[in-house]
Design an enzyme around this catalytic site. Sequence first.
Site, PDB file in Angstrom:
ATOM      1  N   CYS A 176      -2.416   0.924   5.994  1.00 34.32           N
ATOM      2  CA  CYS A 176      -2.277   0.966   4.539  1.00 34.32           C
ATOM      3  C   CYS A 176      -3.585   0.556   3.865  1.00 34.32           C
ATOM      4  CB  CYS A 176      -1.138   0.054   4.097  1.00 34.32           C
ATOM      5  SG  CYS A 176      -1.228  -1.628   4.769  1.00 34.32           S
ATOM      6  N   HIS A 188      -3.016  -9.391   1.649  1.00 37.53           N
ATOM      7  CA  HIS A 188      -1.984  -8.502   2.165  1.00 37.53           C
ATOM      8  C   HIS A 188      -0.676  -9.268   2.347  1.00 37.53           C
ATOM      9  CE1 HIS A 188       0.126  -5.803   4.889  1.00 37.53           C
ATOM     10  NE2 HIS A 188      -0.832  -4.908   4.794  1.00 37.53           N
TER      11      HIS A 188
END
Length: 336
Positions: free
Chosen positions: A153, A180
């Site tokens: 991602c 994250h």
Amino acid sequence: MASIALYGFGRIGRQFLRVGLLEGLFEPVAIADIGDEATLAALFAVDTNYGRWHEPVAGSTGQLTIGERKIPYLNSAKEVPDWAALGAAVVVDCSGRATTRAGAQVHLDRGAKCVLVSTASKTLADCDAVLLKGINLDSFDPAAHHIVSMGSCTTNALAVAIKVILENFGIQYGLFSTLHSYTNTQSLTDQPMKDRRDSWAAAENIIPSSSGAARALQFIWPGLQITGKAYRIPTRTGSIAELNLVTEKECTVQEVNDAFRAAAQEGVVNFLHGVIDVLEDEWASSRIVGDPHSCLIDLPLTAKEGNLLSVAAWYDNEWGFSNRLAEVAAYLAARL
């Protein structure tokens, strides 16, 4: 309809299926995992981050039922399914265990024509190509690319921002840091883990971590001099990467933000519409949860000091990535 099978029905696998069904990209010929049907059906039906599925969902022996769809389910605890017998041309591996060539090759040995790996391969030798929508997906070669990595991602988010800067101003070198949301590699309570930093409770700590994004970016741009690190933070989903670059050309904050605005517009030649978006106002991470873009540039956070440019890119590390994964899977399947 694309002949796609799903191997691994965890966080990304379930969102991948949601996107595929919602957007009409595919209906999988089969789903394989090691869990039991009833529990997996329940997890698909009610998701903590994205809410309830709009149709009835049930699991029975050898089958998941979603609305009127009856999808074959295979328990893969003992062996990888016979993909040839199931008619699966593309297998999307969301198990997290196909980061090496040997881990992905087993799907080809079982009859798949192409394996799409939903994470970064350990090395370039462990895949045939790293292909990202809006970046280099049109270079897919069915005759040569049998193991395709989607990176992570973070890779997808950074690649979009890097592409815009590269094409408009050039890049000498840079560093990134990504904040994250915590993942399954961490623990909910303090306990010994393989990675020592992961031994502390994920929902209560900021935890330094490694990032494979720099390696994956260099697969796409071999001469790119960018590296970075990650920090796991106590949010369920929704992440942000700060990209600090020294550009080859002089540029202003206004010029950089205008380049991102142009990239987000529909119909631009670099095909980034739908992959990148921009935020003109000031927001927090909840704004981008459930957003389908790979990258949302926070324009008010763009900064310049001397020859150093700083850009901030938001991304929903589950939903945004799963959207790209589903689109790329459909793209590959249509070309086999």
